[in-house]
Write an enzyme that holds these catalytic residues in place. Structure first.
Site, PDB file in Angstrom:
ATOM      1  N   HIS A  89       2.770   3.129  -9.057  1.00 36.27           N
ATOM      2  CA  HIS A  89       2.595   1.681  -9.237  1.00 36.27           C
ATOM      3  C   HIS A  89       3.803   1.076  -9.962  1.00 36.27           C
ATOM      4  O   HIS A  89       4.188  -0.061  -9.698  1.00 36.27           O
ATOM      5  CB  HIS A  89       1.316   1.380 -10.015  1.00 36.27           C
ATOM      6  N   ARG A 138      -5.335  -2.354   8.660  1.00 38.07           N
ATOM      7  CA  ARG A 138      -6.497  -3.212   8.424  1.00 38.07           C
ATOM      8  C   ARG A 138      -6.103  -4.240   7.363  1.00 38.07           C
ATOM      9  O   ARG A 138      -5.050  -4.100   6.724  1.00 38.07           O
ATOM     10  CB  ARG A 138      -7.702  -2.386   7.969  1.00 38.07           C
ATOM     11  N   ASN A 183     -10.687  -2.553  -6.787  1.00 39.69           N
ATOM     12  CA  ASN A 183      -9.830  -1.632  -7.546  1.00 39.69           C
ATOM     13  C   ASN A 183     -10.393  -1.243  -8.923  1.00 39.69           C
ATOM     14  O   ASN A 183      -9.956  -0.257  -9.514  1.00 39.69           O
ATOM     15  CB  ASN A 183      -8.403  -2.192  -7.708  1.00 39.69           C
ATOM     16  N   SER A 209      -8.310  -5.270   4.805  1.00 46.25           N
ATOM     17  CA  SER A 209      -8.938  -4.938   3.520  1.00 46.25           C
ATOM     18  C   SER A 209      -9.319  -6.144   2.665  1.00 46.25           C
ATOM     19  O   SER A 209      -8.961  -6.220   1.484  1.00 46.25           O
ATOM     20  CB  SER A 209      -8.017  -4.022   2.716  1.00 46.25           C
ATOM     21  N   GLU A 237       0.815 -13.660  11.961  1.00 45.96           N
ATOM     22  CA  GLU A 237       1.312 -12.481  12.666  1.00 45.96           C
ATOM     23  C   GLU A 237       1.200 -11.289  11.720  1.00 45.96           C
ATOM     24  O   GLU A 237       1.504 -11.419  10.525  1.00 45.96           O
ATOM     25  CB  GLU A 237       2.791 -12.678  13.050  1.00 45.96           C
ATOM     26  N   ASP A 275       0.822  -1.203   0.000  1.00 48.40           N
ATOM     27  CA  ASP A 275       0.000   0.000   0.000  1.00 48.40           C
ATOM     28  C   ASP A 275       0.862   1.261   0.000  1.00 48.40           C
ATOM     29  O   ASP A 275       1.963   1.264   0.542  1.00 48.40           O
ATOM     30  CB  ASP A 275      -0.896  -0.031   1.246  1.00 48.40           C
ATOM     31  N   THR A 325     -10.790  -6.790  -5.928  1.00 49.55           N
ATOM     32  CA  THR A 325     -12.082  -6.736  -6.635  1.00 49.55           C
ATOM     33  C   THR A 325     -12.654  -5.306  -6.577  1.00 49.55           C
ATOM     34  O   THR A 325     -13.477  -4.931  -7.402  1.00 49.55           O
ATOM     35  CB  THR A 325     -13.096  -7.721  -5.997  1.00 49.55           C
ATOM     36  N   ASN A 342       1.362   3.399  -2.916  1.00 50.38           N
ATOM     37  CA  ASN A 342       1.934   3.828  -4.208  1.00 50.38           C
ATOM     38  C   ASN A 342       1.429   5.211  -4.610  1.00 50.38           C
ATOM     39  O   ASN A 342       2.184   6.042  -5.122  1.00 50.38           O
ATOM     40  CB  ASN A 342       1.551   2.844  -5.323  1.00 50.38           C
ATOM     41  N   ARG A 373     -11.452   2.418  -9.494  1.00 58.16           N
ATOM     42  CA  ARG A 373     -10.484   3.523  -9.672  1.00 58.16           C
ATOM     43  C   ARG A 373     -10.623   4.103 -11.073  1.00 58.16           C
ATOM     44  O   ARG A 373     -11.189   3.466 -11.967  1.00 58.16           O
ATOM     45  CB  ARG A 373      -9.071   2.989  -9.454  1.00 58.16           C
TER      46      ARG A 373
HETATM   47  C1  FPP Z   1      -2.047   0.213  -3.229  1.00 59.28           C
HETATM   48  O1  FPP Z   1      -1.532   1.519  -3.284  1.00 59.28           O
HETATM   49  C2  FPP Z   1      -1.501  -0.562  -4.328  1.00 59.28           C
HETATM   50  C3  FPP Z   1      -2.247  -1.096  -5.330  1.00 59.28           C
HETATM   51  C4  FPP Z   1      -3.705  -0.925  -5.428  1.00 59.28           C
HETATM   52  C5  FPP Z   1      -1.621  -1.816  -6.429  1.00 59.28           C
HETATM   53  C6  FPP Z   1      -0.404  -2.610  -6.108  1.00 59.28           C
HETATM   54  C7  FPP Z   1       0.247  -2.940  -7.379  1.00 59.28           C
HETATM   55  C8  FPP Z   1       1.591  -2.925  -7.628  1.00 59.28           C
HETATM   56  C9  FPP Z   1       2.608  -2.693  -6.590  1.00 59.28           C
HETATM   57  C10 FPP Z   1       2.101  -3.141  -9.014  1.00 59.28           C
HETATM   58  C11 FPP Z   1       1.637  -4.334  -9.749  1.00 59.28           C
HETATM   59  C12 FPP Z   1       1.925  -5.595  -9.035  1.00 59.28           C
HETATM   60  C13 FPP Z   1       2.662  -6.626  -9.530  1.00 59.28           C
HETATM   61  C14 FPP Z   1       2.772  -7.891  -8.765  1.00 59.28           C
HETATM   62  C15 FPP Z   1       3.358  -6.555 -10.810  1.00 59.28           C
HETATM   63  P1  FPP Z   1      -2.553   2.736  -3.459  1.00 59.28           P
HETATM   64  O2  FPP Z   1      -2.604   3.084  -4.894  1.00 59.28           O
HETATM   65  O3  FPP Z   1      -3.862   2.404  -2.842  1.00 59.28           O
HETATM   66  O4  FPP Z   1      -1.803   3.837  -2.632  1.00 59.28           O
HETATM   67  P2  FPP Z   1      -2.477   5.051  -1.834  1.00 59.28           P
HETATM   68  O5  FPP Z   1      -3.266   4.439  -0.717  1.00 59.28           O
HETATM   69  O6  FPP Z   1      -1.288   5.806  -1.354  1.00 59.28           O
HETATM   70  O7  FPP Z   1      -3.326   5.809  -2.803  1.00 59.28           O
END
Ligand code: FPP
Length: 236
Positions: A32, A189, A63, A191, A202, A15, A61, A17, A66
């Site tokens: 990402h 959490r 996402n 999620s 853990e 989480d 499910t 990104n 967005r």
């Molecule tokens: C949550 O950060 C992250 C995601 C919804 C996507 C995670 C995906 C990757 C790291 C890349 C693709 C994965 C692979 C295995 C190639 P957020 O966008 O919710 O961050 P924020 O809460 O700061 O907005």
């Protein structure tokens, strides 16, 4: 670290990104992208330590809600990731498995997933599970449906169902439950991530945003895990 104190299976919620990108004045998709680089570093490191399973929450499910360009950006990163590992499959030892409802994914990605799973099914190295279009409640409903069909076909009754029987219908059938679940970015959490499988895991939460997460930060989580006393509901 002693091998006995090393988790066999680490589940990760990657989480932060979006916040990382915002802090840097970049687009969410750039966050990402950096997050994908971190995935590669952490899984390589986990493999070098001898961790057997890593399960990554790549796309839930929820996402799909967005903005379209972010969903497309994430799908493209997954395409690239799968393509790279298909290409490398011959000379690498990692095994890949995707959990989640793959029927809801674009057809080309489904094809890539099937190809990668087939190419790596007999590999003996780390098993990398990627959760795509994954929701824990959705998994439980899909598993229940599959189980009800099996019960009907085999003429079995509700009383024949126990935990071991039910588990074989989960996306994670045959995979041991995670010992450790790491979530980055300070959210505390789960999620809808692996609700069945995390029952005795853990939890380790860190404020670090996923794109800033390093091998050192991962080692810190392992160190904390090694100091935890796991009791699985029993007294000491
Ligand atoms: C949550 O950060 C992250 C995601 C919804 C996507 C995670 C995906 C990757 C790291 C890349 C693709 C994965 C692979 C295995 C190639 P957020 O966008 O919710 O961050 P924020 O809460 O700061 O907005």
């Amino acid at each position: 670290m002693e091998k006995t104190k090393l988790p066999r299976h680490v589940a990760i919620i990657m989480d932060g990104n979006g916040r990382w990108a915002k802090e840097k004045g970049l687009s969410r998709n750039e966050g990402h992208k950096k997050g994908t680089d971190v995935v590669k570093k952490i899984t390589q490191h986990a493999e070098s330590l001898g961790i057997e399973y890593v399960t990554l929450y790549a796309f839930s499910t929820e996402n799909w809600k967005r903005p379209q360009d972010e969903v497309e950006g994430l799908m493209n990163l997954l395409r690239q990731y799968l393509k790279q590992h298909i290409k490398e499959a011959k000379r690498k030892n990692a095994c890949f498995h995707v959990i989640g409802d793959r029927h809801g994914l674009p057809e080309d990605i489904r094809g890539q997933i099937e190809q990668l799973e087939t190419l790596t099914k007999d590999k003996t190295g780390i098993c990398i599970n990627i959760a795509i279009n994954y929701g824990g409640r959705d998994e439980l409903i899909r598993a229940s449906r599959k189980m009800i069909m099996a019960l009907q076909q085999k003429g079995l009754k509700a009383e024949d169902v126990d935990e071991t029987y039910f588990e074989q219908f989960l996306d994670t059938a045959g995979i041991p439950d995670p010992d450790l679940m790491i979530r980055t970015s300070g959210e505390m959490r789960t999620s809808n991530y692996l609700p069945w499988q995390l029952a005795y895991s853990e939890f380790y939460f860190t404020n670090c945003l996923w794109p800033d997460f390093t091998v050192k930060a991962f080692d810190l989580a392992l160190l904390e895990y090694s100091n935890r006393k796991r009791r699985f509901g029993q007294s000491e």
